[in-house]
Write a protein that holds these residues in place. Structure first.
Motif, PDB file in Angstrom:
ATOM      1  N   PRO A 385      40.455  34.899  50.702  1.00  0.00           N
ATOM      2  CA  PRO A 385      40.752  36.263  50.379  1.00  0.00           C
ATOM      3  C   PRO A 385      39.247  36.823  48.531  1.00  0.00           C
ATOM      4  O   PRO A 385      39.100  35.365  48.477  1.00  0.00           O
ATOM      5  CB  PRO A 385      41.731  36.507  49.856  1.00  0.00           C
ATOM      6  CG  PRO A 385      42.321  35.126  51.038  1.00  0.00           C
ATOM      7  CD  PRO A 385      41.607  34.430  50.226  1.00  0.00           C
ATOM      8  N   LEU A 386      38.875  37.784  49.257  1.00  0.00           N
ATOM      9  CA  LEU A 386      38.154  38.251  47.666  1.00  0.00           C
ATOM     10  C   LEU A 386      38.912  38.477  46.623  1.00  0.00           C
ATOM     11  O   LEU A 386      37.884  38.009  45.528  1.00  0.00           O
ATOM     12  CB  LEU A 386      37.745  39.993  48.034  1.00  0.00           C
ATOM     13  CG  LEU A 386      35.815  40.500  47.109  1.00  0.00           C
ATOM     14  CD1 LEU A 386      34.785  39.258  47.494  1.00  0.00           C
ATOM     15  CD2 LEU A 386      36.305  41.716  47.487  1.00  0.00           C
ATOM     16  N   VAL A 387      39.799  38.486  46.649  1.00  0.00           N
ATOM     17  CA  VAL A 387      40.651  38.027  45.547  1.00  0.00           C
ATOM     18  C   VAL A 387      41.591  36.968  45.597  1.00  0.00           C
ATOM     19  O   VAL A 387      41.723  37.479  46.548  1.00  0.00           O
ATOM     20  CB  VAL A 387      41.195  39.099  44.929  1.00  0.00           C
ATOM     21  CG1 VAL A 387      39.780  40.099  44.122  1.00  0.00           C
ATOM     22  CG2 VAL A 387      41.449  40.696  44.852  1.00  0.00           C
ATOM     23  N   ASN A 396      41.529  39.860  39.717  1.00  0.00           N
ATOM     24  CA  ASN A 396      41.207  41.168  40.330  1.00  0.00           C
ATOM     25  C   ASN A 396      39.958  41.838  40.716  1.00  0.00           C
ATOM     26  O   ASN A 396      39.829  43.058  40.633  1.00  0.00           O
ATOM     27  CB  ASN A 396      42.658  42.066  40.524  1.00  0.00           C
ATOM     28  CG  ASN A 396      42.363  43.195  41.359  1.00  0.00           C
ATOM     29  OD1 ASN A 396      42.433  42.675  42.417  1.00  0.00           O
ATOM     30  ND2 ASN A 396      42.617  44.020  41.525  1.00  0.00           N
ATOM     31  N   MET A 399      38.131  43.239  43.056  1.00  0.00           N
ATOM     32  CA  MET A 399      39.161  44.797  44.222  1.00  0.00           C
ATOM     33  C   MET A 399      38.662  46.043  43.358  1.00  0.00           C
ATOM     34  O   MET A 399      38.500  47.607  43.569  1.00  0.00           O
ATOM     35  CB  MET A 399      40.459  44.962  44.429  1.00  0.00           C
ATOM     36  CG  MET A 399      39.914  43.224  45.673  1.00  0.00           C
ATOM     37  SD  MET A 399      39.489  44.401  47.286  1.00  0.00           S
ATOM     38  CE  MET A 399      40.426  45.199  48.084  1.00  0.00           C
ATOM     39  N   ASN A 418      43.771  41.644  48.699  1.00  0.00           N
ATOM     40  CA  ASN A 418      42.208  42.296  48.932  1.00  0.00           C
ATOM     41  C   ASN A 418      41.824  43.054  50.502  1.00  0.00           C
ATOM     42  O   ASN A 418      40.885  42.723  50.740  1.00  0.00           O
ATOM     43  CB  ASN A 418      41.831  40.657  49.722  1.00  0.00           C
ATOM     44  CG  ASN A 418      42.762  40.227  50.554  1.00  0.00           C
ATOM     45  OD1 ASN A 418      44.049  39.727  50.722  1.00  0.00           O
ATOM     46  ND2 ASN A 418      41.695  39.458  51.588  1.00  0.00           N
TER      47      ASN A 418
END
Length: 452
Positions: A385-387, A396, A399, A418
């Motif tokens: 996941p992106l975060v 975070n 995002m 995410n």
């Protein structure tokens, strides 16, 4: 994009009053910066500085017919002139008509409607009905879920908003629902995911004791948790398991109902009828607080001679019911449900899949109707996941940067963990959808900067 008559001084006054007196949901009060909103219409809203935003969040995925629909506004005004309020124990034309119109659209024999003020209260009462009907206490729900913030509903919820209020004694057991992209079952295709998810549920029931379980509650298509459309056969499999063990099957359609998925209810896609169905949000696009439970004949009969021990002062409030009658009428007359299906199939779905090809940060596209999610990742191969899960603050930042880029481009996004969800009103036009998708495409470069 700007509106014609900005008034920054009025906006500053609204914000000052808000900061002095309003206590906001789900927020650290000293860390938030609420946007003062001057007005809204259709798919847009705007602030006092003249900035206009295309609402790709439908606020909280509830303004299904857009902002300020004239037929609904007029209906509320007309009802206010006739009868503003009356206790729930009376028979009132507008309440009866709202119930009839909802029952007309629910699947199967869900023909009795208990009205609440919103979705969480609908879940509370559905669970109470299931427990009283079965004489059992436990309720099963999935980890990837959100069912509301009241006592039972928050314990049923699977996401981290549950944690501070989790009593660990509310008779709730969580299990894993199907989600092929991040499969907890190591499945390689939808058929495997379905089979293994049902086997996991069967095992959970066996170990918890089927004779102790009152209900299983599922969001038909989980909303805030990520818009994971269940694989073919899953909901039918849950229905069969419930029937075999005498367990009440509750579908939570608070977010997915009333056109959001391109059908009146998401259950219509899967040919499944629950015993209880909860609704709110899209029933009247949130113009006046309203929710409810649609009840099967068998469960309704439980309370024919036995009082149902629950109620609300504002159950079936005339203004709320008038707004529902007008909303359902407008949706039928203007083919709004059909518009949601068509826009999703011909515009949003194809555009999001093309966007995913262009952006390394987009791991998966999923959804239907005007109910879509982009799973944002650091790496498409690893699907990281992106975060991190439940990230905040500096963790975070990717995002937060993406969301800020959307807003600079005149797009108001729905962002959770995410993911970004593409959930415009069901009335969104092709031109508006394309405008929002172009802004989303551009904003995703901010997320791409954090990929590896």
């Amino acid at each position: 994009m700007t509106t014609k008559h900005p008034d920054p001084a009025a906006g500053a006054a609204v914000k000052a009053a808000d900061r002095a007196h309003v206590f906001h949901s789900w927020s650290a009060q000293g860390l938030i910066d609420p946007l003062p909103v001057a007005g809204a219409e259709g798919s847009y809203f705007w602030d006092y500085d003249g900035n206009r935003y295309l609402d790709f969040s439908s606020q909280l995925v509830n303004t299904n017919i857009g902002h300020q629909h004239p037929k609904v506004v007029a209906a509320v005004q007309e009802q206010a002139a006739k009868l503003c309020t009356i206790a729930p124990g009376f028979a009132v034309d507008v309440r009866s008509e709202a119930a009839r119109l909802i029952a007309e659209r629910t699947p199967g024999d869900l023909d009795k409607i208990f009205f609440t003020n919103g979705g969480a209260e609908a879940v509370e009462n559905a669970v109470r009905m299931a427990r009283l009907h079965t004489g059992r206490a436990k309720v099963l729900s999935t980890y990837r879920s959100y069912h509301g913030a009241t006592a039972a509903a928050i314990n049923l919820t699977g996401d981290p908003r549950r944690w501070p209020s989790d009593t660990a004694s509310a008779g709730v057991v969580h299990f894993w629902g199907p989600f092929l992209y991040r499969s907890p079952f190591h499945a390689e295709n939808e058929a495997q995911e379905c089979e293994r998810a049902l086997a996991h549920l069967e095992e959970t029931i066996a170990f918890e004791g089927p004779q102790s379980i009152a209900a299983i509650i599922l969001e038909t298509v989980p909303g805030t948790a990520g818009i994971m459309v269940p694989p073919p056969g899953y909901l039918a499999g849950v229905r069969e398991i419930c029937d075999r063990h005498g367990i009440v099957f509750i579908l939570d359609e608070v977010m997915a109902g009333f056109g959001r998925t391109g059908r009146w209810f998401a259950a219509d896609h899967f040919g499944v009828t629950p015993d209880l169905l909860t609704f709110a949000k899209g029933v009247n696009s949130g113009y006046v607080p309203l929710g409810g439970v649609a009840i099967s004949a068998e469960i309704a009969a439980t309370f024919d001679q036995r009082p149902y021990p629950g109620g609300l002062t504002y159950s079936g409030h005339p203004l709320a019911c008038a707004s529902a009658v007008a909303t359902l009428g407008a949706m039928a007359e203007e083919r709004i449900v059909e518009n949601a299906a068509e826009i999703g199939e011909t515009v949003i779905g194809p555009a999001l899949r093309a966007i995913a090809e262009r952006h390394p940060s987009v791991g998966e596209v999923r959804g239907m109707g005007v109910f879509w999610a982009l799973d944002l990742v650091k790496n498409k191969e690893t699907r990281e996941p992106l975060v991190p899960y439940n990230a905040s603050g500096a963790a975070n930042a990717p995002m937060a940067e993406f969301a800020a880029a959307c807003k600079r481009g005149g797009l108001w996004p729905f962002v959770n963990m995410n993911r970004t969800h593409v959930v415009p009103p069901c009335t969104v036009t092709e031109a508006e959808a394309k405008e929002g998708l172009a802004a989303l495409d551009e904003a995703l470069t901010a997320a791409d900067a954090h990929t590896v």
